[in-house]
Design an enzyme around this catalytic site. Structure first.
Site, short mmCIF file in Angstrom:
data_model
loop_
_atom_site.label_atom_id
_atom_site.label_comp_id
_atom_site.label_asym_id
_atom_site.label_seq_id
_atom_site.Cartn_x
_atom_site.Cartn_y
_atom_site.Cartn_z
N HIS A 116 4.74 0.42 0.49
CA HIS A 116 5.26 -0.38 1.60
C HIS A 116 4.33 -1.53 1.93
O HIS A 116 3.14 -1.51 1.58
CB HIS A 116 5.47 0.48 2.85
CG HIS A 116 4.22 1.17 3.35
ND1 HIS A 116 3.72 2.31 2.76
CD2 HIS A 116 3.37 0.89 4.37
CE1 HIS A 116 2.63 2.69 3.39
NE2 HIS A 116 2.38 1.83 4.37
N GLN B 90 0.81 -1.22 0.00
CA GLN B 90 0.00 0.00 0.00
C GLN B 90 0.84 1.26 0.00
O GLN B 90 2.05 1.24 0.22
CB GLN B 90 -0.89 0.02 1.25
CG GLN B 90 -0.13 -0.10 2.55
CD GLN B 90 -1.06 -0.16 3.76
OE1 GLN B 90 -1.13 0.80 4.51
NE2 GLN B 90 -1.77 -1.26 3.93
N GLU C 128 2.98 7.89 8.46
CA GLU C 128 2.96 6.97 9.60
C GLU C 128 4.38 6.58 10.00
O GLU C 128 5.29 6.53 9.18
CB GLU C 128 2.11 5.73 9.29
CG GLU C 128 2.59 4.91 8.12
CD GLU C 128 1.58 3.85 7.67
OE1 GLU C 128 0.35 4.04 7.84
OE2 GLU C 128 2.02 2.84 7.12
N ARG D 22 -4.21 0.56 -2.26
CA ARG D 22 -3.55 -0.74 -2.24
C ARG D 22 -2.89 -1.03 -3.58
O ARG D 22 -3.33 -0.56 -4.62
CB ARG D 22 -4.55 -1.82 -1.88
CG ARG D 22 -5.05 -1.65 -0.46
CD ARG D 22 -5.92 -2.79 0.05
NE ARG D 22 -6.27 -2.51 1.43
CZ ARG D 22 -7.26 -1.70 1.80
NH1 ARG D 22 -7.99 -1.12 0.88
NH2 ARG D 22 -7.51 -1.48 3.07
N HIS E 101 0.11 5.80 0.79
CA HIS E 101 -0.85 6.79 1.28
C HIS E 101 -0.66 8.09 0.51
O HIS E 101 0.45 8.46 0.17
CB HIS E 101 -0.65 7.00 2.78
CG HIS E 101 -0.65 5.71 3.55
ND1 HIS E 101 -1.77 4.93 3.65
CD2 HIS E 101 0.33 5.05 4.18
CE1 HIS E 101 -1.47 3.83 4.35
NE2 HIS E 101 -0.20 3.88 4.67
ZN LIG Z 1 0.65 2.14 5.61
#
Ligand SMILES: [Zn+2]
Length: 412
Positions: free
Chosen positions: A270, A100, A137, A289, A102
């Site tokens: 990642h 995935q 993240e 995804r 972001h």
């Molecule tokens: Zn992630």
């Protein structure tokens, strides 16, 4: 200062021991438990349950909405429109998560508006953007933690693919060798992720055979190609014929030791493979995804947001001062801190940063947490605390034995 009661998310890739064990519940748990969420995410908020003297149960989300100035402080409430900007998780992966990436804040805002205008419901499986926010993240390993992250330097990928020596890949290898840069990576990844299923059904088994051949060799492996081959084999057994198996060949494979951290910025492809970690992120659900999942993959949108700039794995080294370690990133939404007391410094008093919302989680031992107001309480393994912006001069000290806490604050 109030204790938190936090939701456990059950996903099939979760562990039956990590979160239950942390919370002192019987193991194995009846279901795999993947994530513990500490925060005010509208989909599953934590609850404030008092300070141990009085018992109550209030939704943290409702409390923040009701009095953002006290709870978040004016600086944080103003910058984030009265919302808690971060979500803290304990993540426990027995099996790999999907591949995935972001979106950036700009793409998230535009994508969210576009999907609203198109009338795609928030719970529709085709929905990419659940909110208008980006989702940087940071993961900090609790156990040895394995991940794929960011595109490997192209020349190193060419060396890996040549060593795999899969005849069916020869043309693809030469494509990247002829253009060993961002554009070459984009061309190769775009080719692989759009291959017809019948081609993938021949190509992925051929790659598996190449991996098996590589793993049978006994000569030195200075570049760590066999670790990649082992991972690709594991992924292909779980997701036969999935283009994400090929994509895994292009990514850095990293192993974090406990306390080491990894930052995923906007557009970094990642996949977390296995292990337990603390994860701190912006309070968003926006995931595009790229495979290794039965869920919806929107290839054109993924290609729009991916960062193909070849990069070294974005390892974040904490800055340690006594018992306190700080993990700095560029994210304004959050900052992660670790408090560690070993035998030598048991009982040392650590001052917590002041002036904003904070969540404190104990992952081993126990600590006394006291505020300037004179209130104090004991935080034990698996327990967590919410601190209002108005809880000032908060200090923590381990009780009688080594202990570890994690602290989440905003990143302003
Ligand atoms: Zn992630």
């Amino acid at each position: 200062m109030e204790f938190l009661d936090n939701p456990v998310r059950r996903y099939a890739w979760g562990s039956r021991t990590v979160i239950a064990g942390l919370q002192g519940r019987p193991v194995p748990s009846p279901h795999p438990e993947a994530e513990l969420w500490l925060g005010a995410h509208p989909g599953d908020p934590s609850y404030l349950v008092g300070d141990g003297q009085e018992q109550r149960r209030l939704s943290l989300l409702d409390e923040l909405t009701g009095d953002p100035e006290t709870r978040l402080g004016s600086r944080c409430a103003g910058r984030w429109s009265g919302r808690l900007p971060f979500l803290l998780k304990v993540l426990a992966a027995d099996e790999p998560l999907s591949l995935q990436a972001h979106p950036s804040a700009e793409l998230a805002e535009a994508g969210y508006a576009r999907e609203n205008d198109a009338g795609i419901a928030l719970d529709d499986a085709r929905r990419n953007y659940k909110d208008p926010n980006h989702k940087p993240e940071l993961v900090c390993a609790l156990t040895e933690f394995h991940a794929l992250t960011g595109f490997r330097e192209p020349a190193a990928t060419v060396a890996l693919l040549r060593e795999l020596a899969v005849p069916e890949l020869a043309g693809h290898v030469e494509l990247l060798a002829g253009q060993p840069d961002e554009r070459g990576l984009r061309a190769l990844f775009s080719t692989w992720i759009t291959l017809p299923q019948q081609v993938l059904d021949r190509l992925v088994p051929a790659v598996q055979e190449g991996c098996v051949r590589l793993l049978r060799r006994a000569d030195p492996d200075p570049a760590g190609h066999r670790d990649v081959a082992r991972t690709v084999l594991e992924l292909s057994e779980r997701y036969p014929g999935d283009a994400g198996v090929l994509a895994a060949l292009l990514l850095n494979r990293v192993t974090l030791a406990p306390g080491e951290a990894l930052y995923q910025g906007d557009g970094v492809l990642h996949a977390y493979l296995s292990g337990a970690c603390i994860e701190l992120m912006a309070n968003s659900d926006n995931v595009l995804r790229g495979g290794l999942t039965p869920k919806h993959v929107d290839v054109p949108e993924l290609l729009r947001l991916l960062d193909f700039g070849s990069c070294r794995p974005p390892i974040v080294h904490g800055i340690t001062d006594g018992a306190l370690t700080r993990y700095d990133t560029v994210a304004e939404e959050f900052r992660l801190w670790r408090l560690d007391w070993a035998e030598a410094n048991v009982g040392d008093v650590v001052s917590l940063p002041d002036g904003g919302p904070r969540i404190l989680l104990c992952t081993s031992g126990a600590a006394k947490v006291s505020a300037g107001s004179g209130r104090s309480l004991t935080l034990r393994r698996g327990e967590s605390l919410w601190l209002d912006a108005t809880d000032c001069e908060v200090k923590a000290a381990s009780l009688d034995e080594p202990a570890q806490l994690f602290l989440a604050t905003d990143g302003l």
